[in-house]
Design a protein around this motif. Structure first.
Motif, PDB file in Angstrom:
ATOM      1  N   LEU A   1       5.898   7.462  -3.483  1.00  0.00           N
ATOM      2  CA  LEU A   1       4.911   6.506  -3.974  1.00  0.00           C
ATOM      3  C   LEU A   1       5.186   6.140  -5.427  1.00  0.00           C
ATOM      4  CD1 LEU A   1       1.655   8.064  -2.453  1.00  0.00           C
ATOM      5  CD2 LEU A   1       2.868   6.042  -1.635  1.00  0.00           C
ATOM      6  N   ASN A   2       5.522   7.139  -6.230  1.00  0.00           N
ATOM      7  CA  ASN A   2       5.818   6.903  -7.637  1.00  0.00           C
ATOM      8  C   ASN A   2       7.037   5.987  -7.790  1.00  0.00           C
ATOM      9  OD1 ASN A   2       5.536   7.806 -10.632  1.00  0.00           O
ATOM     10  ND2 ASN A   2       7.672   8.227 -10.149  1.00  0.00           N
ATOM     11  N   ASP A   3       8.075   6.236  -6.996  1.00  0.00           N
ATOM     12  CA  ASP A   3       9.281   5.416  -7.067  1.00  0.00           C
ATOM     13  C   ASP A   3       8.983   3.962  -6.696  1.00  0.00           C
ATOM     14  OD1 ASP A   3      12.229   5.143  -7.310  1.00  0.00           O
ATOM     15  OD2 ASP A   3      12.116   4.728  -5.171  1.00  0.00           O
ATOM     16  N   LEU A   4       8.206   3.768  -5.651  1.00  0.00           N
ATOM     17  CA  LEU A   4       7.881   2.415  -5.217  1.00  0.00           C
ATOM     18  C   LEU A   4       7.075   1.664  -6.276  1.00  0.00           C
ATOM     19  CD1 LEU A   4       6.956   3.094  -1.476  1.00  0.00           C
ATOM     20  CD2 LEU A   4       8.988   1.907  -2.319  1.00  0.00           C
ATOM     21  N   LEU A   5       6.105   2.339  -6.879  1.00  0.00           N
ATOM     22  CA  LEU A   5       5.244   1.681  -7.849  1.00  0.00           C
ATOM     23  C   LEU A   5       5.949   1.421  -9.175  1.00  0.00           C
ATOM     24  CD1 LEU A   5       1.888   3.548  -7.158  1.00  0.00           C
ATOM     25  CD2 LEU A   5       2.292   1.102  -6.881  1.00  0.00           C
ATOM     26  N   VAL A   6       6.740   2.398  -9.641  1.00  0.00           N
ATOM     27  CA  VAL A   6       7.361   2.279 -10.956  1.00  0.00           C
ATOM     28  C   VAL A   6       8.642   1.458 -10.898  1.00  0.00           C
ATOM     29  CG1 VAL A   6       8.438   3.563 -12.849  1.00  0.00           C
ATOM     30  CG2 VAL A   6       6.329   4.415 -11.806  1.00  0.00           C
ATOM     31  N   ASN A   7       9.530   1.799  -9.976  1.00  0.00           N
ATOM     32  CA  ASN A   7      10.863   1.192  -9.967  1.00  0.00           C
ATOM     33  C   ASN A   7      10.962  -0.108  -9.182  1.00  0.00           C
ATOM     34  OD1 ASN A   7      11.987   3.282 -11.557  1.00  0.00           O
ATOM     35  ND2 ASN A   7      12.117   4.587  -9.749  1.00  0.00           N
ATOM     36  N   PHE A   8      10.008  -0.351  -8.293  1.00  0.00           N
ATOM     37  CA  PHE A   8      10.080  -1.583  -7.504  1.00  0.00           C
ATOM     38  C   PHE A   8       8.907  -2.534  -7.767  1.00  0.00           C
ATOM     39  CE2 PHE A   8      12.802   1.402  -5.324  1.00  0.00           C
ATOM     40  CZ  PHE A   8      13.919   0.625  -5.055  1.00  0.00           C
ATOM     41  N   ALA A   9       7.731  -1.971  -8.106  1.00  0.00           N
ATOM     42  CA  ALA A   9       6.591  -2.832  -8.432  1.00  0.00           C
ATOM     43  C   ALA A   9       6.471  -3.070  -9.932  1.00  0.00           C
ATOM     44  CB  ALA A   9       5.304  -2.225  -7.894  1.00  0.00           C
ATOM     45  N   GLY A  10       7.146  -2.247 -10.745  1.00  0.00           N
ATOM     46  CA  GLY A  10       7.138  -2.464 -12.183  1.00  0.00           C
ATOM     47  C   GLY A  10       5.922  -1.938 -12.902  1.00  0.00           C
ATOM     48  N   LEU A  11       5.153  -1.045 -12.274  1.00  0.00           N
ATOM     49  CA  LEU A  11       3.999  -0.440 -12.932  1.00  0.00           C
ATOM     50  C   LEU A  11       4.472   0.619 -13.924  1.00  0.00           C
ATOM     51  CD1 LEU A  11       0.893  -0.135 -13.116  1.00  0.00           C
ATOM     52  CD2 LEU A  11       1.063   1.580 -11.287  1.00  0.00           C
ATOM     53  N   GLY A  12       3.855   0.663 -15.096  1.00  0.00           N
ATOM     54  CA  GLY A  12       4.230   1.659 -16.091  1.00  0.00           C
ATOM     55  C   GLY A  12       3.981   3.069 -15.605  1.00  0.00           C
TER      56      GLY A  12
END
Length: 580
Positions: A294-305
């Motif tokens: 979940l962290n990878d998807l949000l940070v590295n693909f969705a661009g969330l800090g």
């Protein structure tokens, strides 16, 4: 003084402050390393924003905060606050029955006004025009800040004391857009929560690849060359790609050439491919925990800090309820990050939502509470405002079957039941009987994230236990002094409108699915959904070194599972815990 002190005080003075964090340059115009100069790079000095920058190579981003409040507010002293807010409308986050959230949003309506530019324009004395007579505050703000989207905005709900100091609770959003000013001077600024970054049209995983085959490819070659020239830099040195329906692993890369190909990988079939066929880079997770995915998807693909994800808390929650479970999955085509998040949450029996007060994405496994963290009890006598409670059934949320398909036959297949190798089925036969509901209501989950049939059974049992009876939705209002609950919290609700067989109030356990302020600083409304009965609690398997029953503390006895004798008694004669 504090927010909580003023919240319960008679005569409290509510105040709402909105803050915008906009980009600004830390440099000074024309001072090294800034090389900008009037007459050379521009006709006037910049406004220390990227959109007006005349030396972007030396732009140094920092943040400038603008603060606004309502025109009637008891304004704080010694702070730059613009009293121009007409209204603030919050659409709170809502957690649905499947665990994912409907994004929260905020709409701030403001009145535009003439402004002298002092404190906004870093170089007002150099301008050739009269700032008060030319343009308006928001018109100029928008003209100078071309890149507003996704910048942080905060809504601070609080109280102001006799010293005009603000004590507030802050909600965090991200600017979606600015509307206006219109002909009447009205301006609207709309913000949304962090999960907007995962919207399918904005973010996909894996990202769409731009490389394609430079030539036809037969079934025997073990290298391939990408086009256009230089696109190989977008591909890692080793990895997995998909061409049409064939999955290919490669062991090396030299420039635009992928080498050491393993054809027909991950359950796919070797095939021929035409020149110009897209070479899509795949995303592989190997023995990864759900929080890390979940962290990878949000940070590295969705661009969330990354600062908005409390990964340590996620991993602790995961370790408590999902144990050592990990997932091995290959994603072979670009898929909306939001769709993937919803898929994972449904597959693992979890909740995921944005907490605008903590400014964090929350992750929670749906399970009974531990004895050390029992939910509070709210009732009509002490908490609910008179006449504010309503109760209704949610028959569409009832479940009589959980059908979970596991282990897809290949990485390139469509997610359909016939493309999975095994299935876990949990059925409430009593509820489906003619003397009960008499109908079947199945929840089907196509689960590529859980390979263990045992874990799938556990997740299915939890879901079935939670929703096998028609859940109730309860809405109520409470005074600000009692408004400590937040979305995602558990709460036990007692009301004369929820009765047992004897007519007495029946206590139900609920999850807060929505909370909103209905009267600024004074009244809050909560919507909760029944999630379980209040009988029993969860307990944990004791770690090594935990003392035996007779030497254990009261907290250890309540937290960990101890085994009784055949008569159900512990070594000191106490009644042992019962597994239900």
């Amino acid at each position: 003084m504090s927010y909580d002190t003023l919240r319960v005080k008679v005569g409290r003075r509510p105040i709402t402050v909105v803050e915008l964090d906009l980009d600004s340059c830390a440099r000074t115009y024309g001072v090294a390393p800034c090389t900008a100069a009037i007459g050379v790079t521009g006709t006037q000095k910049c406004f220390n924003t990227y959109g007006t920058c005349q030396d972007t190579a030396n732009y140094s981003k920092t943040t400038k905060t603008y603060r606004f409040t309502s025109k009637s507010s008891f304004l704080p002293i010694g702070e730059t606050v613009y009293p121009c807010i007409d209204s603030v409308s919050l659409a709170p986050v809502q957690i649905d029955a499947k665990g994912f959230s409907v994004s929260a949003s905020v709409t701030v309506q403001l009145d535009d006004f003439p402004h002298h530019d002092r404190g906004v324009d870093p170089y007002p004395e150099t301008r050739s025009y009269n700032a008060v007579g030319q343009g308006t505050f928001f018109g100029k703000l928008r003209g100078r800040n071309a890149y507003l989207e996704n910048r942080v905005m905060r809504v601070m709900e609080g109280y102001v004391d006799d010293d005009r100091t603000i004590y507030s609770r802050t909600r965090t959003y991200f600017i979606d857009r600015m509307e206006g000013p219109d002909a009447n001077g009205n301006v609207r600024i709309i913000g949304k929560d962090a999960l907007r970054f995962a919207d399918s049209e904005k973010a996909k995983a894996p990202a769409v690849s731009k490389g394609s085959l430079i030539a036809d490819m037969n079934t025997t070659v073990d290298t391939l060359t990408l086009t256009p020239s230089g696109i190989g830099a977008d591909y890692p040195d080793t990895g997995t790609v998909r061409i049409d329906d064939e999955i290919i692993r490669y062991g090396g890369r030299t420039g635009d050439m992928l080498t050491g190909l393993t054809r027909g990988s991950d359950g796919s079939t070797v095939d021929t491919h035409d020149a110009a066929s897209v070479v899509q880079l795949c995303l592989r997770y190997t023995s990864a925990s759900i929080p890390l995915i979940l962290n990878d998807l949000l940070v590295n693909f969705a661009g969330l800090g990354a600062a908005y994800i409390p990964l340590t808390d996620w991993e602790e929650e995961n370790a408590t309820w999902l144990g050592s479970f990990t997932s091995t999955v290959l994603l072979t085509e670009p898929t909306g990050v939001k769709d993937l998040l919803q898929e994972i949450i449904a597959s693992t029996g979890c909740d995921l939502w944005w907490d605008d007060i903590d400014a964090e994405v929350k992750f929670k496994v749906r399970a009974r509470p531990l004895p050390s963290n029992l939910p509070p009890v709210l009732n009509e006598l002490e908490h609910f405002l008179a006449g504010s409670i309503t109760v209704k059934d949610l028959p569409k949320e009832r479940i009589s079957q959980v059908v979970m398909y596991l282990s897809p036959t290949g990485a390139a297949i469509q997610l359909k039941p016939e493309n999975f190798r095994s299935v876990s089925i949990q059925v409430d036969t009593t509820g489906e009987g003619v003397n009960a509901y008499g109908t079947s209501n199945a929840r089907t989950i196509l689960n590529r994230w859980v390979a263990s049939l045992q874990l799938a059974d556990e997740i299915g049992i939890r879901l079935l236990k939670r929703y096998k009876s028609t859940p109730r939705q309860v809405a109520f209002q409470i005074d600000a002094k009692d408004a400590t609950l937040k979305t995602g919290d558990l709460v036990d609700v007692s009301s004369r409108l929820i009765q047992g067989v004897d007519g007495a109030p029946y206590l139900i356990r609920c999850i807060v699915t929505e909370s909103r302020e209905v009267v600024a600083g004074s009244q809050y409304e909560y919507t909760v959904m029944q999630s379980d009965d209040t009988l029993g609690t969860a307990v944990l398997i004791a770690p090594d070194g935990t003392p035996d029953w007779t030497s254990a503390t009261a907290e250890q006895k309540a937290t960990y599972m101890y085994i009784s004798n055949d008569a159900g008694l512990m070594s000191d004669g106490a009644t042992g815990p019962l597994i239900t």
